[in-house]
Motif scaffolding. Structure first.
Motif, PDB file in Angstrom:
ATOM      1  N   ALA A 136     -15.901  -7.784  -4.639  1.00 20.19           N
ATOM      2  CA  ALA A 136     -15.756  -6.497  -5.334  1.00 20.19           C
ATOM      3  C   ALA A 136     -14.487  -6.469  -6.178  1.00 20.19           C
ATOM      4  CB  ALA A 136     -15.741  -5.356  -4.322  1.00 20.19           C
ATOM      5  N   ILE A 137     -13.412  -7.034  -5.649  1.00 13.07           N
ATOM      6  CA  ILE A 137     -12.141  -7.066  -6.382  1.00 13.07           C
ATOM      7  C   ILE A 137     -12.245  -7.982  -7.598  1.00 13.07           C
ATOM      8  CG2 ILE A 137      -9.725  -7.808  -6.223  1.00 13.07           C
ATOM      9  CD1 ILE A 137      -9.798  -6.727  -3.306  1.00 13.07           C
ATOM     10  N   ASP A 142      -8.878  -3.271  -9.793  1.00  9.95           N
ATOM     11  CA  ASP A 142      -8.173  -2.035  -9.449  1.00  9.95           C
ATOM     12  C   ASP A 142      -8.949  -1.162  -8.468  1.00  9.95           C
ATOM     13  OD1 ASP A 142      -6.014  -2.626 -11.187  1.00  9.95           O
ATOM     14  OD2 ASP A 142      -7.175  -1.876 -12.897  1.00  9.95           O
ATOM     15  N   TYR A 143     -10.034  -1.682  -7.931  1.00 12.56           N
ATOM     16  CA  TYR A 143     -10.881  -0.881  -7.042  1.00 12.56           C
ATOM     17  C   TYR A 143     -10.170  -0.723  -5.696  1.00 12.56           C
ATOM     18  CZ  TYR A 143     -15.350   0.872  -5.167  1.00 12.56           C
ATOM     19  OH  TYR A 143     -16.342   1.649  -4.622  1.00 12.56           O
ATOM     20  N   ILE A 144      -9.585   0.451  -5.487  1.00 10.85           N
ATOM     21  CA  ILE A 144      -8.692   0.628  -4.344  1.00 10.85           C
ATOM     22  C   ILE A 144      -9.439   0.590  -3.011  1.00 10.85           C
ATOM     23  CG2 ILE A 144      -8.767   3.158  -4.376  1.00 10.85           C
ATOM     24  CD1 ILE A 144      -5.706   3.034  -3.816  1.00 10.85           C
ATOM     25  N   ASP A 158      -7.188 -11.056  12.494  1.00  8.68           N
ATOM     26  CA  ASP A 158      -5.848 -11.423  12.983  1.00  8.68           C
ATOM     27  C   ASP A 158      -4.969 -12.033  11.898  1.00  8.68           C
ATOM     28  OD1 ASP A 158      -6.656 -10.485  15.430  1.00  8.68           O
ATOM     29  OD2 ASP A 158      -6.994 -12.466  16.312  1.00  8.68           O
ATOM     30  N   GLU A 159      -5.288 -11.744  10.644  1.00  7.72           N
ATOM     31  CA  GLU A 159      -4.455 -12.181   9.517  1.00  7.72           C
ATOM     32  C   GLU A 159      -3.533 -11.000   9.152  1.00  7.72           C
ATOM     33  OE1 GLU A 159      -8.180 -14.944   7.928  1.00  7.72           O
ATOM     34  OE2 GLU A 159      -7.593 -13.153   6.807  1.00  7.72           O
ATOM     35  N   PHE A 160      -2.600 -10.744  10.054  1.00  8.10           N
ATOM     36  CA  PHE A 160      -1.851  -9.494  10.001  1.00  8.10           C
ATOM     37  C   PHE A 160      -0.925  -9.409   8.791  1.00  8.10           C
ATOM     38  CE2 PHE A 160      -2.675 -10.335  14.569  1.00  8.10           C
ATOM     39  CZ  PHE A 160      -3.573  -9.300  14.776  1.00  8.10           C
ATOM     40  N   ASP A 161      -0.256 -10.512   8.459  1.00  6.51           N
ATOM     41  CA  ASP A 161       0.648 -10.478   7.308  1.00  6.51           C
ATOM     42  C   ASP A 161      -0.116 -10.166   6.021  1.00  6.51           C
ATOM     43  OD1 ASP A 161       3.349 -11.029   8.248  1.00  6.51           O
ATOM     44  OD2 ASP A 161       2.585 -12.982   8.871  1.00  6.51           O
ATOM     45  N   ALA A 162      -1.265 -10.832   5.840  1.00  7.13           N
ATOM     46  CA  ALA A 162      -2.052 -10.634   4.620  1.00  7.13           C
ATOM     47  C   ALA A 162      -2.560  -9.199   4.536  1.00  7.13           C
ATOM     48  CB  ALA A 162      -3.219 -11.618   4.580  1.00  7.13           C
ATOM     49  N   GLY A 163      -3.064  -8.670   5.655  1.00  6.91           N
ATOM     50  CA  GLY A 163      -3.590  -7.309   5.646  1.00  6.91           C
ATOM     51  C   GLY A 163      -2.511  -6.279   5.388  1.00  6.91           C
ATOM     52  N   LEU A 164      -1.357  -6.468   6.040  1.00  3.79           N
ATOM     53  CA  LEU A 164      -0.278  -5.499   5.869  1.00  3.79           C
ATOM     54  C   LEU A 164       0.282  -5.528   4.455  1.00  3.79           C
ATOM     55  CD1 LEU A 164       1.285  -3.398   7.490  1.00  3.79           C
ATOM     56  CD2 LEU A 164       2.951  -5.180   8.057  1.00  3.79           C
ATOM     57  N   ALA A 165       0.329  -6.721   3.853  1.00  3.36           N
ATOM     58  CA  ALA A 165       0.827  -6.827   2.479  1.00  3.36           C
ATOM     59  C   ALA A 165      -0.042  -6.017   1.517  1.00  3.36           C
ATOM     60  CB  ALA A 165       0.867  -8.294   2.054  1.00  3.36           C
ATOM     61  N   ILE A 166      -1.361  -6.035   1.734  1.00  9.22           N
ATOM     62  CA  ILE A 166      -2.253  -5.243   0.875  1.00  9.22           C
ATOM     63  C   ILE A 166      -2.068  -3.755   1.141  1.00  9.22           C
ATOM     64  CG2 ILE A 166      -4.659  -4.734   0.306  1.00  9.22           C
ATOM     65  CD1 ILE A 166      -5.317  -7.650   1.058  1.00  9.22           C
ATOM     66  N   LEU A 167      -1.993  -3.369   2.409  1.00 10.92           N
ATOM     67  CA  LEU A 167      -1.827  -1.960   2.738  1.00 10.92           C
ATOM     68  C   LEU A 167      -0.538  -1.396   2.145  1.00 10.92           C
ATOM     69  CD1 LEU A 167      -3.032  -1.636   6.449  1.00 10.92           C
ATOM     70  CD2 LEU A 167      -4.233  -0.994   4.367  1.00 10.92           C
ATOM     71  N   ASP A 168       0.504  -2.203   2.116  1.00 10.08           N
ATOM     72  CA  ASP A 168       1.775  -1.733   1.545  1.00 10.08           C
ATOM     73  C   ASP A 168       1.622  -1.328   0.083  1.00 10.08           C
ATOM     74  OD1 ASP A 168       3.250  -1.959   3.851  1.00 10.08           O
ATOM     75  OD2 ASP A 168       4.028  -3.957   3.406  1.00 10.08           O
ATOM     76  N   THR A 169       0.669  -1.942  -0.620  1.00 16.08           N
ATOM     77  CA  THR A 169       0.497  -1.652  -2.052  1.00 16.08           C
ATOM     78  C   THR A 169      -0.378  -0.430  -2.306  1.00 16.08           C
ATOM     79  OG1 THR A 169      -1.485  -3.043  -2.359  1.00 16.08           O
ATOM     80  CG2 THR A 169       0.676  -4.129  -2.537  1.00 16.08           C
ATOM     81  N   ILE A 170      -1.122   0.025  -1.296  1.00 17.60           N
ATOM     82  CA  ILE A 170      -2.085   1.111  -1.531  1.00 17.60           C
ATOM     83  C   ILE A 170      -1.878   2.311  -0.619  1.00 17.60           C
ATOM     84  CG2 ILE A 170      -3.846  -0.511  -2.341  1.00 17.60           C
ATOM     85  CD1 ILE A 170      -5.267  -0.146   0.371  1.00 17.60           C
ATOM     86  N   ILE A 171      -0.992   2.223   0.362  1.00 17.34           N
ATOM     87  CA  ILE A 171      -0.926   3.251   1.401  1.00 17.34           C
ATOM     88  C   ILE A 171      -0.560   4.617   0.831  1.00 17.34           C
ATOM     89  CG2 ILE A 171       1.498   3.005   2.117  1.00 17.34           C
ATOM     90  CD1 ILE A 171       0.231   2.932   5.064  1.00 17.34           C
ATOM     91  N   GLU A 172       0.153   4.646  -0.298  1.00 15.62           N
ATOM     92  CA  GLU A 172       0.494   5.924  -0.919  1.00 15.62           C
ATOM     93  C   GLU A 172      -0.746   6.702  -1.338  1.00 15.62           C
ATOM     94  OE1 GLU A 172       3.457   7.636  -1.493  1.00 15.62           O
ATOM     95  OE2 GLU A 172       4.185   6.214   0.004  1.00 15.62           O
ATOM     96  N   SER A 173      -1.832   5.984  -1.598  1.00 16.86           N
ATOM     97  CA  SER A 173      -3.082   6.638  -2.008  1.00 16.86           C
ATOM     98  C   SER A 173      -3.902   7.122  -0.819  1.00 16.86           C
ATOM     99  CB  SER A 173      -3.928   5.668  -2.848  1.00 16.86           C
ATOM    100  OG  SER A 173      -3.241   5.287  -4.014  1.00 16.86           O
ATOM    101  N   TYR A 174      -3.460   6.797   0.392  1.00 11.35           N
ATOM    102  CA  TYR A 174      -4.224   7.145   1.598  1.00 11.35           C
ATOM    103  C   TYR A 174      -3.354   7.908   2.598  1.00 11.35           C
ATOM    104  CZ  TYR A 174      -7.868   3.866   0.089  1.00 11.35           C
ATOM    105  OH  TYR A 174      -8.867   3.219  -0.609  1.00 11.35           O
TER     106      TYR A 174
END
Length: 290
Positions: A136-137, A142-144, A158-174
């Motif tokens: 999808a990306i 830009d599909y949030i 269990d890929e915690f670093d990768a997941g958290l890095a993405i969340l850091d970029t979008i969490i303001e929208s959620y």
């Protein structure tokens, strides 16, 4: 725009506008009138189906989506509608099948990939979900919602670093989405960033006081930090929600012991041991407390 009541296109346009602006009852009336003027239009059948779906008339919505598929078997939007109906009904495998049909008929719409990805998350098919969100990306960088889903899939894998890095970029929208904060807190917990995990998981419980998984995780982190008084309320919520879960019972018992309720706490850890006699950590905790 003035609506010509004898024009199916005008009625469709008006119905679509009312539906988008949160007035599904008005939209349904207009869409129904339009379908009488163009009885074989799959677009109008799908539109009426979504009106009914938004009014919680799921069976009628399903009938409209099925009629749209009969009118045009390659109409992706109708398959997408059936996917959401099945998802709403809790039939995840059927939902996945319909979203797959939507993708086959329109491979350029990332929304269908995100929907199937979300269903794959619910099914525990995390690697498949990751592939859907990545695809999808690729279609829309830009599909949030795709980024959100990809972050969830990484964390579930269990890929915690990768997941958290993405969340850091979008969490303001959620900011009002407890699930996004829960996933962030779970990742922080597993990265041993415990104080940060507490802050984020507490934010989840403020957004949704009944988010049991957040209380469960919060209790676990607070126990690791020896913050027993803070852990006990979440331990009680988790224990009441999962009375037969050995881990929840054990954490409840440890929180009781840590707050001075020694006998009650030991009894609760003993109950946890009975619930899962093979759990070595629970057995060790019970032996130590005795």
């Amino acid at each position: 725009r003035c609506v010509n009541p004898q024009s199916a296109e005008d009625l469709r346009f008006a119905a679509d506008r009312h539906l988008g602006e949160g007035r599904p009852s008005i939209a349904l009336s207009l869409a129904t009138r339009a379908t009488k003027l163009a009885t074989d239009s799959p677009e109008l059948l799908v539109l009426r189906g979504w009106c009914r779906f938004n009014l919680d008339d799921i069976s009628s919505a399903e009938a409209d989506f099925l009629d749209a598929v009969k009118a045009d078997r390659g109409f992706a939007e109708a398959h997408d509608g059936l996917g959401h109906v099945a998802w709403q009904q809790g039939d995840l495998e059927e939902a996945k099948k319909h979203f797959t049909n939507a993708i086959r008929n329109d491979a350029e719409d990332p929304e269908y990939l995100v929907s199937r990805g979300d269903v794959n998350l619910d099914l525990g098919e995390y690697a498949e979900a990751r592939r859907d969100f990545e695809a999808a990306i690729e279609l829309d960088a830009d599909y949030i919602d795709a980024k959100r889903g990809l972050a969830f899939a990484h964390i579930d894998l269990d890929e915690f670093d990768a997941g958290l890095a993405i969340l850091d970029t979008i969490i303001e929208s959620y900011k009002q989405d407890p699930e996004v904060f829960y996933y962030a807190g779970w990742a922080l917990k597993n990265l041993n960033r415990l104080d940060e995990a507490v802050d984020v998981l507490q934010a989840v419980t403020k957004l949704d006081a009944e988010h049991v998984d957040a209380h469960n995780a919060l209790c676990e982190v607070l126990l690791e930090l020896n913050r027993f008084e803070e852990a006990l309320p979440s331990a009680i919520i988790a224990r009441n929600a999962y009375p037969d879960d050995a881990q929840a019972a054990c954490r409840h018992g440890l929180a009781l012991v840590g707050t001075g309720n020694i006998a009650e706490g030991i009894a609760e850890v003993g109950r946890a041991k009975e619930l899962d006699p093979d759990d070595e950590d629970i057995a060790g905790a019970y032996e130590y407390l005795q």
